[in-house]
Design an enzyme around this catalytic site. Structure first.
Site, short mmCIF file in Angstrom:
data_model
loop_
_atom_site.label_atom_id
_atom_site.label_comp_id
_atom_site.label_asym_id
_atom_site.label_seq_id
_atom_site.Cartn_x
_atom_site.Cartn_y
_atom_site.Cartn_z
N CYS A 49 0.84 -1.20 0.00
CA CYS A 49 0.00 0.00 0.00
C CYS A 49 0.88 1.26 0.00
O CYS A 49 1.53 1.55 -0.99
CB CYS A 49 -0.97 -0.02 1.17
SG CYS A 49 -2.41 1.05 0.90
N HIS A 82 -3.75 -4.83 0.44
CA HIS A 82 -3.33 -5.40 1.73
C HIS A 82 -3.41 -6.93 1.70
O HIS A 82 -4.47 -7.51 1.96
CB HIS A 82 -4.21 -4.85 2.86
CG HIS A 82 -3.94 -3.41 3.15
ND1 HIS A 82 -2.91 -3.00 3.96
CD2 HIS A 82 -4.55 -2.28 2.72
CE1 HIS A 82 -2.90 -1.68 4.03
NE2 HIS A 82 -3.89 -1.21 3.28
N GLU A 141 -2.19 -8.89 3.83
CA GLU A 141 -2.18 -9.43 5.19
C GLU A 141 -3.57 -9.61 5.78
O GLU A 141 -3.72 -10.28 6.81
CB GLU A 141 -1.34 -8.52 6.10
CG GLU A 141 -1.95 -7.16 6.41
CD GLU A 141 -1.66 -6.09 5.37
OE1 GLU A 141 -1.87 -4.91 5.67
OE2 GLU A 141 -1.22 -6.44 4.25
N GLY A 195 -2.84 -15.56 35.13
CA GLY A 195 -3.18 -15.47 33.72
C GLY A 195 -2.16 -16.18 32.83
O GLY A 195 -1.14 -16.69 33.29
N ASP A 233 -0.13 -15.01 30.32
CA ASP A 233 1.18 -14.40 30.04
C ASP A 233 2.17 -14.63 31.18
O ASP A 233 3.30 -15.07 30.96
CB ASP A 233 1.03 -12.90 29.78
CG ASP A 233 0.14 -12.60 28.59
OD1 ASP A 233 -0.04 -13.51 27.75
OD2 ASP A 233 -0.39 -11.49 28.50
#
Length: 511
Positions: free
Chosen positions: A79, A169, A171, A225, A227
């Protein structure tokens, strides 16, 4: 040596999607601002130029020296990146007569490795205000669409490696063969082997942690959690019992969560100390109703509790943290092995007196990649697949002031909702779900008795990354059963409502 692709970010809303697509192809990549210096090395295989909200014709439009980069690295412009390549080499880019946004049909004009195994016609996604109207003399058209004359091209610049551009795009999901085009760039143009897998990441990270930490000690606050658990497990794999974890019960967790999470940590052989600090948090929250004031009180209390526990340990050199890649991108942090801790993105700032250096083993991963690494590490799927849960816990799901009685009321209703989602097979189909206790009482009738009790709002959303979200269209029958069970089993609740607001304009959490 891990192969790497650099994505130069010109400010596009799609930049993280480019990175995700590259990672999905098992190629490691990093996003850096376009004006940052590119650190060269044999592991760097190619450069992708992102889109941008700017026009290349603006006076202060982002600009880079493409020839200097292309002498050593293959380049793919997307783009704005494609328009920048064209203008740089003498092409003509002008504002489109009509804004090109949405689906278009790509038509191949010339065979090129970038378009290998892409059909003669396929759907792509446009999102730009400018168009390339004329290519540089040293460029050839690879593809067009029904709305623009130049959708894909190649620049033949002497002394430079491959330079290609796509004015759409690839992606995004709507570009049918976009991922294939990106893979062609990664594998066939840049020569990437595609061996960056969760197992590969674990091996490299554990070796780096061993080198970085040595025989020193790390302290880490766990939240229960995904992470923090995955980060702690990686550090533990590297240094064993030299990792000291602290899991604080702030009295704002879900029902039985403190006990259940500690059991999971025991299964993972993590060195964890559970700290019951409920009363400290309830005292700090007393008479607070403003959401920001509640967050600050919780953050300060956590710091006080964590600091006290950490100071009971001796010879600690590092602070472990579950920072993931979106945190790094958003804060434009410098990517480095460790920095002296000044603030903590989860708890709001640890005392400078701690003088600890930071260990962030997940700082290069997106959330979905963290989950894959967690499964590869053998962490139970029940923990890995958990919905996101806010740092301040149920405090921001209780509108108004916080009391222990209100917390217990919400825990009971929330427990029924979450267990019902799991039992019905709906839990994994929503991104996040939870109950909210409203500061509203209403009249109800239960048997021959008149009641005047609280209202619970149920919230469930679908999302990819939490940046945007739609309300989950849960079956009416399911909602009816959950409502009946909450009203019948939780004394103090006589009304249940369902939140059908999307983000934007609403947020996922109510506070």
């Amino acid at each position: 040596m891990t192969e790497k692709i650099i994505i130069l970010d010109f400010g596009s809303q799609y930049t993280q999607l480019i990175a995700r697509a590259v990672r999905e192809a098992n190629v490691y990549c990093e996003i850096i601002p376009y004006h940052k210096e590119i650190i060269d090395g044999p592991e760097l295989k190619g450069i992708i130029l992102s889109g941008s909200p700017f026009s290349v014709n603006e006076e202060k439009a982002p600009w880079i020296d493409i020839s200097a980069i292309a002498k050593y690295h293959h380049i793919l412009g997307l783009c704005y990146g494609a328009q920048l390549i064209s203008k740089y080499f003498g092409g003509r880019v002008e504002k489109s007569e009509k804004r090109e946004f949405g689906r278009a049909v790509l038509q191949k004009q010339q065979e090129h490795v970038l378009l290998n195994e892409v059909p003669e016609t396929s759907q792509v996604w446009m999102s730009h205000g400018d168009s390339i109207l004329a290519l540089p003399e040293n460029a050839v058209i690879l593809a067009t669409t029904n709305s623009i004359p130049i959708a894909g091209f190649k620049v033949n610049e002497p002394g430079c490696k491959e330079i290609v551009g796509l004015q759409f795009h690839p992606e995004v999901y709507h570009s049918e063969y976009g991922k294939k085009m990106l893979q062609n760039f990664l594998y066939k143009i840049c020569g990437c082997s595609g061996d960056w897998t969760p197992a590969h990441f674990i091996t490299d990270t554990v070796n780096e942690l061993k080198r970085q930490i040595g025989d020193k000690k790390v302290v880490m606050g766990l939240s229960g959690g995904v992470d923090s658990t995955v980060a702690a497990t990686l550090i533990h794999k590297a240094i064993g019992k030299n990792l000291y974890c602290i899991f604080v019960d702030n009295g704002l967790l879900r029902k039985d969560e403190f006990e259940n999470v500690l059991q999971t940590y025991a299964q993972l052989d993590l060195n964890v100390k559970g700290v019951n600090a409920k009363n400290s948090f309830y005292a700090a929250l007393s008479n607070l109703s403003n959401p920001e004031e509640k967050r600050k009180a919780i953050g300060k209390t956590f710091i006080d509790v964590f600091d006290k526990e950490a100071h009971e340990l001796t010879d600690i050199s590092f602070l472990g943290q579950g920072t993931i890649y979106p945190d790094v991108i958003e804060s434009v942090s410098v990517h480095g092995p460790s920095v002296t801790i000044k603030s903590h993105h989860n708890v709001g700032g640890l005392p400078d007196t701690m003088k600890l250096s930071l260990i962030e083993p997940l700082r290069s991963l997106f959330k979905d990649e963290v989950r894959k690494v967690g499964l590869e590490l053998g962490i139970p799927n029940e923990l890995i697949s958990r919905h996101p849960f806010p740092g301040p816990g149920l405090a921001i799901r209780i509108l108004g002031d916080i009391t222990e009685d209100k917390v217990k009321l919400l825990q009971a209703a929330d427990d029924i909702f979450i267990k019902s989602l799991k039992k019905s097979g709906l839990y994994d189909k929503v991104w996040q779900a939870g109950a909210i206790l409203l500061p509203v009482k209403s009249v109800g009738v239960m048997g021959d008795e008149r009641t005047y009790e609280f209202t619970i709002a149920l919230r469930a959303v679908t999302s990819v990354d939490g940046m945007t979200a739609d309300w989950a269209h849960l079956p009416y029958e399911f909602l009816g059963e959950v409502s009946n069970e909450i009203i019948n089993q939780v004394r103090g609740i006589n009304r249940v409502v369902y939140d059908i607001s999307s983000k934007p304009p609403a947020t996922i959490e109510w506070e």
